[in-house]
Design a protein around this motif. Structure first.
Motif, PDB file in Angstrom:
ATOM      1  N   HIS A 172       0.834  -1.210   0.000  1.00  0.00           N
ATOM      2  CA  HIS A 172       0.000   0.000   0.000  1.00  0.00           C
ATOM      3  C   HIS A 172       0.868   1.260   0.000  1.00  0.00           C
ATOM      4  CE1 HIS A 172      -2.898   3.004   1.258  1.00  0.00           C
ATOM      5  NE2 HIS A 172      -2.156   3.240   2.320  1.00  0.00           N
ATOM      6  N   ARG A 173       1.859   1.298   0.872  1.00  0.00           N
ATOM      7  CA  ARG A 173       2.720   2.486   0.966  1.00  0.00           C
ATOM      8  C   ARG A 173       3.454   2.755  -0.340  1.00  0.00           C
ATOM      9  NH1 ARG A 173       5.287   1.372   6.637  1.00  0.00           N
ATOM     10  NH2 ARG A 173       6.444   0.009   5.259  1.00  0.00           N
ATOM     11  N   ARG A 174       3.946   1.712  -0.982  1.00  0.00           N
ATOM     12  CA  ARG A 174       4.642   1.891  -2.264  1.00  0.00           C
ATOM     13  C   ARG A 174       3.707   2.472  -3.327  1.00  0.00           C
ATOM     14  NH1 ARG A 174       7.977  -3.801  -2.326  1.00  0.00           N
ATOM     15  NH2 ARG A 174       9.681  -3.104  -0.987  1.00  0.00           N
TER      16      ARG A 174
ATOM     17  N   MET B 157       0.946   4.265  -2.806  1.00  0.00           N
ATOM     18  CA  MET B 157       0.584   5.643  -2.455  1.00  0.00           C
ATOM     19  C   MET B 157       1.740   6.605  -2.727  1.00  0.00           C
ATOM     20  SD  MET B 157      -2.532   5.609  -1.581  1.00  0.00           S
ATOM     21  CE  MET B 157      -3.036   6.863  -0.421  1.00  0.00           C
ATOM     22  N   LYS B 158       2.957   6.199  -2.416  1.00  0.00           N
ATOM     23  CA  LYS B 158       4.113   7.067  -2.641  1.00  0.00           C
ATOM     24  C   LYS B 158       4.259   7.404  -4.122  1.00  0.00           C
ATOM     25  CE  LYS B 158       9.063   7.429  -1.833  1.00  0.00           C
ATOM     26  NZ  LYS B 158      10.260   6.791  -1.298  1.00  0.00           N
ATOM     27  N   LYS B 159       4.016   6.414  -4.960  1.00  0.00           N
ATOM     28  CA  LYS B 159       4.228   6.597  -6.395  1.00  0.00           C
ATOM     29  C   LYS B 159       3.044   7.268  -7.096  1.00  0.00           C
ATOM     30  CE  LYS B 159       5.758   4.038 -10.448  1.00  0.00           C
ATOM     31  NZ  LYS B 159       6.189   2.736 -10.958  1.00  0.00           N
ATOM     32  N   HIS B 160       1.801   7.006  -6.657  1.00  0.00           N
ATOM     33  CA  HIS B 160       0.642   7.409  -7.453  1.00  0.00           C
ATOM     34  C   HIS B 160      -0.355   8.357  -6.777  1.00  0.00           C
ATOM     35  CE1 HIS B 160       1.753   4.622 -10.586  1.00  0.00           C
ATOM     36  NE2 HIS B 160       1.948   3.713  -9.660  1.00  0.00           N
ATOM     37  N   HIS B 161      -0.295   8.531  -5.468  1.00  0.00           N
ATOM     38  CA  HIS B 161      -1.322   9.291  -4.765  1.00  0.00           C
ATOM     39  C   HIS B 161      -1.529  10.694  -5.328  1.00  0.00           C
ATOM     40  CE1 HIS B 161      -2.902  11.957  -1.630  1.00  0.00           C
ATOM     41  NE2 HIS B 161      -3.731  10.938  -1.400  1.00  0.00           N
ATOM     42  N   ASP B 162      -0.489  11.486  -5.402  1.00  0.00           N
ATOM     43  CA  ASP B 162      -0.632  12.879  -5.825  1.00  0.00           C
ATOM     44  C   ASP B 162      -1.183  13.001  -7.245  1.00  0.00           C
ATOM     45  OD1 ASP B 162       0.284  13.607  -3.349  1.00  0.00           O
ATOM     46  OD2 ASP B 162       2.318  14.074  -4.027  1.00  0.00           O
TER      47      ASP B 162
END
Length: 92
Positions: free
Chosen positions: A62-64, A66-71
């Motif tokens: 999940h963290r990976r 979100m870090k790559k795609h959230h924004d």
């Protein structure tokens, strides 16, 4: 197993836009390792509250994602809803 859930307040007229945004996030998440599933939920005891529920194999997956795609995904989303909270769950 790791579950990430985001609770939104969505006006009735914007529900179709919210559902389109949800499909956008689900489509992107489904391409990434560790993604298990997604659901759109509506609260039965509160009017206009919807939740996006994502299940991952681990919190690290999940963290990976979100870090790559959230924004970028937030920028592509069009629903003018308001985030009421976000929640993380794991088995007890």
């Amino acid at each position: 197993m790791f579950i990430h859930c985001v609770l939104f307040r969505i006006q009735k007229k914007n529900v179709p836009v919210y559902k389109r945004d949800c499909r956008l996030w689900e489509k992107e998440a489904s391409r990434h390792p560790g993604f298990v599933g997604y659901r759109t939920l509506v609260r039965t005891d509160k009017t206009g509250q919807y939740a996006s529920w994502y299940q991952w194999k681990t919190e690290l997956h999940h963290r990976r994602f979100m870090k790559k795609h959230h924004d970028r995904l937030v920028a592509e989303s069009r629903c003018p809803g308001r985030v009421l909270g976000d929640y993380n769950f794991k088995p007890a």
